[in-house]
Scaffold this active site. Structure first.
Site, mmCIF file in Angstrom:
data_model
loop_
_atom_site.group_PDB
_atom_site.id
_atom_site.type_symbol
_atom_site.label_atom_id
_atom_site.label_comp_id
_atom_site.label_asym_id
_atom_site.label_seq_id
_atom_site.Cartn_x
_atom_site.Cartn_y
_atom_site.Cartn_z
ATOM 1 N N GLU A 151 0.808 -1.234 0.000
ATOM 2 C CA GLU A 151 0.000 0.000 0.000
ATOM 3 C C GLU A 151 0.841 1.285 0.000
ATOM 4 O O GLU A 151 0.724 2.115 0.914
ATOM 5 C CB GLU A 151 -0.958 -0.031 1.200
ATOM 6 N N HIS A 163 -10.794 -5.462 -1.586
ATOM 7 C CA HIS A 163 -11.754 -5.212 -0.506
ATOM 8 C C HIS A 163 -12.903 -4.406 -1.122
ATOM 9 O O HIS A 163 -12.766 -3.191 -1.337
ATOM 10 C CB HIS A 163 -11.105 -4.413 0.632
ATOM 11 N N GLU A 200 -6.810 -10.358 -0.942
ATOM 12 C CA GLU A 200 -7.535 -10.082 0.307
ATOM 13 C C GLU A 200 -9.034 -9.946 0.047
ATOM 14 O O GLU A 200 -9.712 -9.125 0.675
ATOM 15 C CB GLU A 200 -6.993 -8.803 0.969
ATOM 16 N N ASP A 206 -12.736 -9.596 0.016
ATOM 17 C CA ASP A 206 -13.954 -9.662 0.825
ATOM 18 C C ASP A 206 -14.897 -8.577 0.310
ATOM 19 O O ASP A 206 -14.470 -7.629 -0.338
ATOM 20 C CB ASP A 206 -13.706 -9.554 2.345
HETATM 21 O O1 G3I Z 1 -2.185 -7.020 19.167
HETATM 22 C C1 G3I Z 1 -3.227 -6.254 19.788
HETATM 23 C C2 G3I Z 1 -3.633 -6.908 21.073
HETATM 24 O O2 G3I Z 1 -2.558 -6.896 21.975
HETATM 25 C C3 G3I Z 1 -4.840 -6.154 21.657
HETATM 26 O O3 G3I Z 1 -5.311 -6.837 22.789
HETATM 27 C C4 G3I Z 1 -5.966 -6.082 20.636
HETATM 28 C C5 G3I Z 1 -7.159 -5.250 21.150
HETATM 29 O O4 G3I Z 1 -7.907 -4.705 20.101
HETATM 30 O O5 G3I Z 1 -5.483 -5.461 19.464
HETATM 31 C C6 G3I Z 1 -4.414 -6.185 18.868
HETATM 32 O O6 G3I Z 1 -4.026 -5.528 17.702
HETATM 33 C C7 G3I Z 1 -4.911 -5.615 16.590
HETATM 34 C C8 G3I Z 1 -4.214 -6.332 15.445
HETATM 35 O O7 G3I Z 1 -5.036 -6.316 14.286
HETATM 36 C C9 G3I Z 1 -3.866 -7.787 15.796
HETATM 37 O O8 G3I Z 1 -5.019 -8.534 16.062
HETATM 38 C C10 G3I Z 1 -5.272 -4.199 16.175
HETATM 39 O O9 G3I Z 1 -6.065 -3.585 17.187
HETATM 40 C C11 G3I Z 1 -6.051 -4.208 14.863
HETATM 41 O O10 G3I Z 1 -6.208 -2.873 14.404
HETATM 42 C C12 G3I Z 1 -5.284 -4.994 13.828
HETATM 43 O O11 G3I Z 1 -6.072 -5.008 12.636
HETATM 44 C C13 G3I Z 1 -5.455 -5.554 11.481
HETATM 45 C C14 G3I Z 1 -5.301 -4.472 10.408
HETATM 46 O O12 G3I Z 1 -4.772 -5.054 9.228
HETATM 47 C C15 G3I Z 1 -4.374 -3.334 10.850
HETATM 48 O O13 G3I Z 1 -4.378 -2.335 9.876
HETATM 49 C C16 G3I Z 1 -6.377 -6.646 10.947
HETATM 50 O O14 G3I Z 1 -6.424 -7.716 11.904
HETATM 51 C C17 G3I Z 1 -5.851 -7.167 9.609
HETATM 52 O O15 G3I Z 1 -6.802 -8.061 9.074
HETATM 53 C C18 G3I Z 1 -5.655 -5.989 8.664
HETATM 54 O O16 G3I Z 1 -5.148 -6.476 7.448
HETATM 55 C C19 G3I Z 1 -4.921 -5.503 6.415
HETATM 56 C C20 G3I Z 1 -3.764 -6.012 5.561
HETATM 57 O O17 G3I Z 1 -2.643 -6.252 6.375
HETATM 58 C C21 G3I Z 1 -3.415 -5.013 4.455
HETATM 59 N N1 G3I Z 1 -4.586 -4.692 3.653
HETATM 60 C C22 G3I Z 1 -5.775 -4.279 4.402
HETATM 61 C C23 G3I Z 1 -6.126 -5.318 5.461
HETATM 62 C C24 G3I Z 1 -7.410 -4.953 6.181
HETATM 63 O O18 G3I Z 1 -7.257 -3.763 6.905
#
Ligand code: G3I
Length: 357
Positions: free
Chosen positions: A155, A237, A267, A269
């Site tokens: 990105e 997406h 990805e 969805d």
């Molecule tokens: O690790 C912490 C954990 O310690 C805490 O307890 C918890 C509470 O909310 O949060 C955890 O972190 C989260 C992380 O995922 C791991 O689960 C973050 O809040 C959350 O924002 C994060 O979201 C991820 C997101 O990328 C971040 O931008 C999504 O799971 C993941 O599916 C998403 O994937 C991205 C691709 O990498 C790139 N393209 C877009 C796609 C969707 O956004």
């Protein structure tokens, strides 16, 4: 750790994964059409997915590839400078190996989910480039040929085709992209894993426009510098009812393929902007959108190597956490039943008219 993976897989589930002709999975159907796999993202370990046996049963049966939704990102692999932690990634890789799946490794350099030591540091290009180099070398060499591919840069562009702001771009300039690919290529060479593919991955590059043009320009620039790039990941997406047309998706994939690149839908969805997610009409439209998107990869030919959905269970989708009120984006509903979208994907993979659209 390995024992817990095996235990989770052996427990199995009472919920049968849906079947088609002769009980074929989405992955088998995709491979019958010359694709490498039909895959899914999974946010494993440290989540409910990790021990949800009904979920794992479907993951095991239906998919031939898994992408770690978080486990390989900078924040988790190098939480402190030069202190690497590959245990989550290794857990994910072991699960993939035990279940015979390929892994698209995601990702090395991105604006988001970067460790605090990077985002809060007082860097110059001269001091940040070695940090990026070290991260890429250590991570790529650790996982070696367990990865089918790496999303080297994720990105990097705005929708108008300009480079987007990140600690990397703001400090190093566009050179960071060329360096990232060069370092990944060099690291793979050191561990004799040259077959691992190097990808640029982004959203909003599934239909023609300035962002697609920017990616094509980037590819040209890399090649001019004799730096390898093998493929482009189209995140896909989409919104229900707002999914790019079949013609647009095929035209874009073919433009990348013409530039001698592999493409993958990485990805996929298709979310609803608002409730209700599960009415018959809503489900029919979503099925149609999935049917079109998966069909595009089949129509683009062999070099669209496969489709990956960004998880397959509405309960574990990233969407409601990022967009309040939105959701229902995946192939299985919130009680893990296959939706019409699932059957539409199977129809597309079988080259049949959509029976549920
Ligand atoms: O690790 C912490 C954990 O310690 C805490 O307890 C918890 C509470 O909310 O949060 C955890 O972190 C989260 C992380 O995922 C791991 O689960 C973050 O809040 C959350 O924002 C994060 O979201 C991820 C997101 O990328 C971040 O931008 C999504 O799971 C993941 O599916 C998403 O994937 C991205 C691709 O990498 C790139 N393209 C877009 C796609 C969707 O956004």
């Amino acid at each position: 750790m390995r024992l817990s993976i095996v235990t989770a897989l052996l427990v199995g589930s009472s919920l049968a994964a849906p079947h088609h002709e002769k009980g074929l999975s989405l992955n088998t159907l995709a491979q019958r059409r010359g694709k490498l796999w039909f895959g899914t993202a999974a946010d494993i370990p440290h989540t409910a997915e990790t021990t949800d046996t009904a979920y794992l049963d479907i993951l095991k049966k239906q998919f031939g590839e898994m992408t770690p939704a978080n486990a390989l990102k900078f924040l988790f692999t190098e939480p402190e400078q030069n202190k690497f932690n590959f245990s989550d990634g290794d857990y994910f890789m072991d699960l993939a190996r035990h279940t015979g799946k390929s892994v698209r490794c995601h990702n090395l350099v991105w604006a988001t989910q970067v460790s605090d030591f990077v985002t809060t540091g007082n860097w110059t290009a001269e001091t940040l480039i070695p940090v990026m180099r070290n991260h890429i070398f250590k991570t790529v060499k650790h996982f070696g040929d367990r990865c089918y591919s790496w999303d080297v840069v994720n990105e990097a562009f705005n929708s108008d085709g300009s480079f987007s702001s990140s600690i990397w771009y703001d400090t190093i300039g566009e050179e960071y992209v060329y360096l990232a690919f060069k370092f990944a290529q060099q690291a793979l060479k050191e561990v004799h894993a040259n077959k691992v593919k190097l990808y640029y991955n982004d959203y909003g590059i599934e239909s023609p426009g300035p962002k697609v043009d920017a990616v094509l320009k980037l590819v040209k620039e890399l090649r001019k510098r004799h730096i390898r790039i093998d493929g482009v990941g189209l995140e896909a997406h989409f919104m229900v009812g707002g999914t790019p047309s079949l013609a647009d998706q095929v035209a874009t994939q073919k433009a990348f393929i013409k530039a001698d690149l592999d493409v993958a839908m990485t990805e996929l969805d298709i979310r609803f902007a608002q409730e209700p997610f599960y009415t018959a009409e809503a489900q029919r439209q979503q099925a149609q959108d999935y049917y079109v998107s998966v069909s595009s990869c089949l129509l683009s030919g062999r070099r669209c190597v496969g489709v990956v959905v960004w998880d397959f269970y509405d309960k574990y989708s990233w969407v409601p956490y990022s967009f309040e009120g939105q959701g229902g984006a995946t192939l299985f509903n919130d009680t893990l039943e296959a939706k019409p979208a699932y059957y539409a994907v199977a129809d597309a993979l079988m080259g049949k008219p959509c029976s549920v659209c």
